[in-house]
Enzyme design. Structure first.
Site, PDB file in Angstrom:
ATOM      1  N   GLN A 165       4.726  -4.395   2.520  1.00 25.13           N
ATOM      2  CA  GLN A 165       4.586  -5.828   2.740  1.00 25.13           C
ATOM      3  C   GLN A 165       4.738  -6.541   1.409  1.00 25.13           C
ATOM      4  OE1 GLN A 165       0.076  -5.498   3.604  1.00 25.13           O
ATOM      5  NE2 GLN A 165       0.347  -7.594   2.917  1.00 25.13           N
ATOM      6  N   GLU A 213       0.820  -1.219   0.000  1.00 25.54           N
ATOM      7  CA  GLU A 213       0.000   0.000   0.000  1.00 25.54           C
ATOM      8  C   GLU A 213       0.852   1.265   0.000  1.00 25.54           C
ATOM      9  OE1 GLU A 213      -2.370  -1.076   3.386  1.00 25.54           O
ATOM     10  OE2 GLU A 213      -4.114  -1.548   2.143  1.00 25.54           O
TER      11      GLU A 213
END
Lengths: 767, 767
Positions: free
Chosen positions: A602, A489
């Site tokens: 991530q 993100e």
């Protein structure tokens, strides 16, 4: 990160010493839950210091009106969020005319919290001196029954140490609660009714808008030196949303007085009449009594541990970490009810609204598949099946047609709740994980029936979405997916996120194959589904065309897949070369700077290598891992586990171990300085994967279990159990060998580093 | 679009017939202002139908606490917004015991609004029958004095038509007002004091947080058939924020009674004691009296029109359109005060907070330069100079250093007010327009002094920003600007927006040149500035390196510059081929769909061709215009003017005319169905550019005026005036020739289609 805060212990979470700065963090860490309800470890007695009050009931939510600075077309009107539920644990305590309040006591000694994960209870004890000079010793134990999942029990014991004392217990129920994260400071609960009889009280309230009815109940008993005094309340204070009983007792110095409070919730999801339900719950619970309830609790948790425990020998912190993760997952979701799902904070906080994210499919399902009956994972799949109509509605709202389905980013009842365009509208890869979970369920359980019965419709809706979402670039003569946010993100609105494009193509191919397979093996289901969704061969061919011509950004120069089209244009300074003072970047940098940086929150390309490991060579994995790991800052709780697994695959065992510790003790050591807000429940399933899939190397290939066991040098050995197609296999690994043992009556062939090993029931096989 | 709503007229905006559906739209269109204050055309008497009340004072703002769903690092805490100011225009009217309210009258006839742009007044007249049967004729005239800019005047005349009547006038001041767009429904005004003496009243209030003090005042006179009755109020009703006078008169059928109300504001920006200021304002205004004030108003507007009027012969709607635009610009900003700027809605509404946008530099400055004294444009530049420290602070907050300046997207006092990351942090091209305006000011006025005195510091701050904001792509061996939003806000977070990269490079080069020039021509300023900002030759060389190696996306295949790296990967369906039902896309499509579409909100690549026309060939302009125009949906008010100018350059006169009409009558014909919210003031300057720079082809090259006159076939002729370096040149163009005439005593050489033309003072030159 605070490594001295929680004491190392194999089976318990232990805090020693009272520190006002840690009250909110401990409220999160010592939370208890039983799948149906749960609460933060708030004190029973009044506390005037900083606290974050939270009690939660599974499935009870409120659609809070969206708050947004700049409205964008397509935003949802509401954000369904888990509700702070009426408080049933409260017991005000007055001692010799002074209210007990740890914040105002002149001294607090021997303060100790213990969350006993083995037996499923939470205990708090301390000695304190009140301002009036009374010295007391207190011991409080609380647990939420696994068997009677509407019921919790508190035993609150007080021993005056320096004088005979008058103690007044004031247990209460309070429905006048609010959410800290309420957007508009609206009230969520409408009080309906307050009742009492003898030592019992009932407060019934209804949620506004959603109209869930909840009866919160309590029954109190006062004990002296363990003996029930059979006294009733002297007085009752109540208003339209709160009721409080008053019990005054004289307690001699050194004697122990106690209140036992049975409490909990009955909800309209399960009861026609919640008041009657509450009366019955009290009858059942008091028939058993405190001691029996506690024995039952210990036995129920023993059963859970029997199947899901992971032992680690020689590394207490690692052992404590994994058990904390497994314990929290079981506190949050037990898989009994397909209306429920796994909120990112479980019953430990409000953040993320307690709603369902792709975490469930991408991270949690493997844990539940391997440690529970397969029905549990099937329930999680069914949850999405039941929300298919809403996913189609959601996609329609965004301009898609013909039954295309876009599952929400965040949801409680199937409706989208999130409102940040770059996530809500663009983090569409979630749709891929939902399809992957269907594939994964069949791969692991061998239960194909889910696909013709339910899964196929979900797959078709998802495939239709991808088919429409891709557009043809005449420029590159390929299909592309523009304007997305990948799992990382820290990039928004990018073109051709590799992971998204890959899973989109996979969804199209996989759905295409399943339609063929169902048409042959389940012709009547095939007929039913295809007639319902009106799918044509022309449409299928069009899917194929998109799938076969999907664009994947790739760098010839570096020989790696590109996270997105523009990745190589970034200033590619590795994390190792980034000034330490700049981290965590999500706290130190403005959002645009994060976005144009190469730093990865991530696993993103690596998430693709995790899901589709067997589509790539180990050399490819290694190249991509080395490239992307060097830019990954792991500022998502979901990050370290995937990196740990892949590091293990690549024999980077030190790295794998470091990531393991980070994922397993994320909350216990408060790596991200935010445990006050609650624990990271869904990533805890990733911790389990780090051991079983990472170190243990467990995979399912061609209907068989494969292992490639490895062990961190810090450990002497470790073991876990797998429920593989209703056979329970225990795997124990140490530095010399791997041992298998099998329950039941049927043999099982597993593969260790590619070599077949026959495991006979009830005998130990050592490899 | 409603073409019958406003009557075509050369000099007035006229509405006929009372329509409750149009009240709010007309409140916007008939707004009046005098640069210092202004207000929507709200009725003086009470109106119970739908209305949007708005009075505004230039420079008086409130920092409203930011409202945001998901906070991002770097967001500002506050959004400074123009305040709905205390109401001084209110006059409740009671006739024979009934309150006059157009919403409840049994009939309203001959209703007519006129905004007389030539003379600067607003008139409303009607006949009505009250529920009590009284028939009345009403005429109300209101204007805000240009000369006494703290003062406004209302003359409210009533004639009972069918019976002798008792009329009660209840003029009031009310500081109990709120903003419709308040984020948290907070009160913005704190009432301080309410005073009155004879027919005068004063309400003093202070804004919370910003602590501006404003005295709102009124003085009332009651007239009968034009003669002052010299009566005083019968009674006073007041509370801490409102005061109302009561005048009762008996009026015979057919006689005309009137109230004259002088009112307005004195503010602490201009007065030590606002109460004294108000008293003096009343004294000065009443000494003149209504008739003289009106004569002065007409004379002052005549002076403005003398310089800024554009005449169009043979096309009343076009004539009315351009005059409305020029009128509104002059109502909004007169350039007297460098603390003020031009809000996107002027005094006609609250939207966009009344704050300063890049609109000022990119669209408004050319109008003010050419139709006012050059000090006015210099004041607008100085506004940014005065906010340089805040711009440096803003950039620092976002991670920049060494005096880099990022001007805010939206501001009142220099602080950033916007909070949408894709705009606030990424629409950084605004910084370029601010530098361009400095260049443009010198190019037009020849006044270089601004640069050594003030402009150079601004340029250096901006250049430093661009230098740091670009990053080197080893991949492409070029400097890039990643993660931006260009003028086309229908793309967000894109890489290498052509316009942004181009203006960034230009800023670096231009600043570099100005530093050299100032060092030679103004050595003491050079020393002062470079010592202050501590600039080194190494830094300058580093700028040069970035500027010389800036990357510009370009398609060899199409031979056009690319709006951004990914533009050609989009599904390139032209607007002409887009289903009409899908437009406007900003209402019909979800945000992600807009973002991945090729549709362009306003000139983006073409904005670069507008600013830097002489950097490109006409063939390049044509290719890029044809490509990008075909994808432009013009859903920004700032869009059609640039396209009109370029269409004219390219001899696409029909297209140029269509765009002209769209920009000039945007509000009058309510193209975007939003005029209720206020008028689009800043884009009105673009309308002026469409005629002068588009049809007239005016350019300044090498210190001389150039024209390439064209004329739409719909017109007989048109004319405009230009203040070019203190010489007033009138240009009249018809289908046969172009005429020039010059005021003053000095000759001027202009160029017509490249050919030199000598214009002697006070003689007509025809070409």
């Amino acid at each position: 990160m605070n490594q001295d805060y929680i004491k190392a212990d194999n089976w318990s979470i232990i805090e020693e010493g009272f520190d006002v700065e840690r009250v909110k963090s401990s409220e999160s860490l010592f939370s208890i839950g039983n799948g149906a309800m749960g609460q933060r470890a708030n004190f029973e007695e009044h506390y005037s210091g900083e606290t974050f009050q939270g009690s939660y009931i599974a499935g009870i939510y409120y659609p809070d009106k969206t708050k947004v600075g700049w409205w964008k077309n397509g935003y949802p009107e509401y954000f369904a969020k888990v509700l702070n539920a009426p408080n049933w644990i409260g017991i005000d305590i007055e001692i010799n005319g002074e209210n007990l309040d740890l914040h105002t006591c002149t001294s607090v000694r021997d303060y100790r919290r213990e969350l006993n994960m083995k037996e499923g209870w939470y205990n708090r004890s301390f000695e304190a001196t009140l301002k009036n000079g009374t010295e007391i010793s207190v011991n409080v134990r609380r647990f939420l029954s696994l068997d009677l999942d509407e019921v919790g029990v508190i035993k609150y014991e007080i021993t005056p140490l320096n004088k005979d004392s008058k103690i007044i217990y004031k247990p209460y129920i309070d429905a006048g609660v609010t959410n800290e994260d309420a957007n508009w400071e609206e009230k969520f609960w409408e009080p309906l009714d307050v009742k009492h009889s003898e030592n019992k009280a009932f407060v019934t309230a209804r949620t506004f808008k959603t109209h869930f009815i909840v009866t919160t109940f309590m029954q109190n008993s006062i004990l002296s030196n363990g003996k029930n005094l059979n006294i009733t309340t002297e007085n009752i204070e109540s208003n339209k949303e709160k009721i409080q009983f008053i019990y005054a007792v004289a307690v001699a110095k050194g004697e122990t007085s106690a209140i036992e409070k049975i409490g909990g919730y009955t909800v309209s999801l399960n009861h026609e009449n919640t008041q009657h339900g509450a009366e019955n719950a009290i009858i059942t619970a008091s028939a058993k009594g405190y001691d029996q309830l506690l024995q039952d609790q210990i036995a129920s948790w023993a059963k859970i541990w029997e199947m899901s425990d992971i032992t680690i020998d020689g590394d207490v912190k690692a052992q404590q970490g994994i058990r904390f993760n497994i314990f929290q997952l079981n506190q949050t979701y037990l898989g009994k009810d397909s209306r429920l799902n796994i909120g990112p904070k479980g019953f430990t906080g409000e953040k993320y609204g307690g709603s369902t994210y792709w975490d469930t499919e991408a991270y949690c399902i493997p844990f539940y598949m391997a440690t529970k009956d397969q029905q549990v994972a099937r329930n999680l799949l069914t949850y999405r099946y039941n929300q298919l109509d809403k996913a189609i509605e959601n996609a329609t709202k965004l301009g898609f047609s013909n039954g295309a389905a876009l599952y929400p980013m965040v949801t409680m009842n199937g409706e989208e709740c999130h409102n940040e365009w770059e996530i809500t509208f663009e983090e569409i890869h979630r749709n891929g994980a939902i399809a992957f979970a269907i594939f994964n369920y069949y791969r692991f359980t061998g239960d194909y029936s889910y696909i013709p019965e339910k899964g196929l419709e979900v797959l078709i809706g998802i495939a239709r979405f991808w088919h429409q979402r891709a557009n043809f670039s005449t420029h590159k003569n390929k299909y592309m997916i523009l304007g997305v946010t990948g799992p990382n993100e820290y990039e928004n609105n990018v073109n051709n996120n590799f992971y998204t494009n890959y899973i989109a193509k996979w969804c199209l191919d996989y759905t295409f194959e399943q339609i063929q397979k169902v048409s042959i093996e389940y012709p009547s289901d095939h007929k039913r589904v295809t007639e319902k969704v009106k799918i044509t061969d022309a449409e299928l061919q069009s899917w194929k065309k998109v799938a076969d011509n999907m664009y994947f950004p790739f760098s010839e120069e570096l020989n790696v897949y590109l996270q997105q089209d523009g990745f190589l244009d970034k200033e590619l300074v590795r994390v190792a070369d980034l000034d330490r003072s700049q981290r965590p970047i999500n706290q130190k940098w403005s959002w645009d700077r994060i976005l144009r940086s190469p730093y990865i929150k991530q696993a993103d390309v690596l998430q693709c290598f995790y899901f589709f490991e067997d589509h790539f060579t180990k050399e490819e994995l290694n190249r991509n891992f080395e490239f992307y790991e060097s830019f990954t800052v792991h500022e998502s709780s979901l990050s370290p586990c995937v990196h740990s697994i892949q590091a293990a695959v690549l024999d980077k065992m030190e790295m794998a171990y470091t990531f393991y510790l980070r994922t397993s003790r994320l909350d216990l050591d408060d790596y991200n300085k935010e445990v006050e807000e609650g624990c990271h429940i869904t990533s805890m399933a990733g911790t389990w994967m780090s051991i079983v899939e990472g170190f243990g190397g467990m995979r399912v290939k061609n209907d068989a279990l494969h292992f490639s066991p490895k062990i961190p040098k810090e450990w002497n050995g470790y073991s876990f159990k797998i429920n593989f197609r209703n056979q329970i296999l225990k795997v124990s690994i140490n530095h010399n060998d791997t041992q298998f043992s099998l329950e039941g009556a049927t043999e099982l062939t597993v593969f260790v580093n590619g070599k077949a090993v026959l495991v006979e029931p009830n005998s130990l096989v050592t490899v």
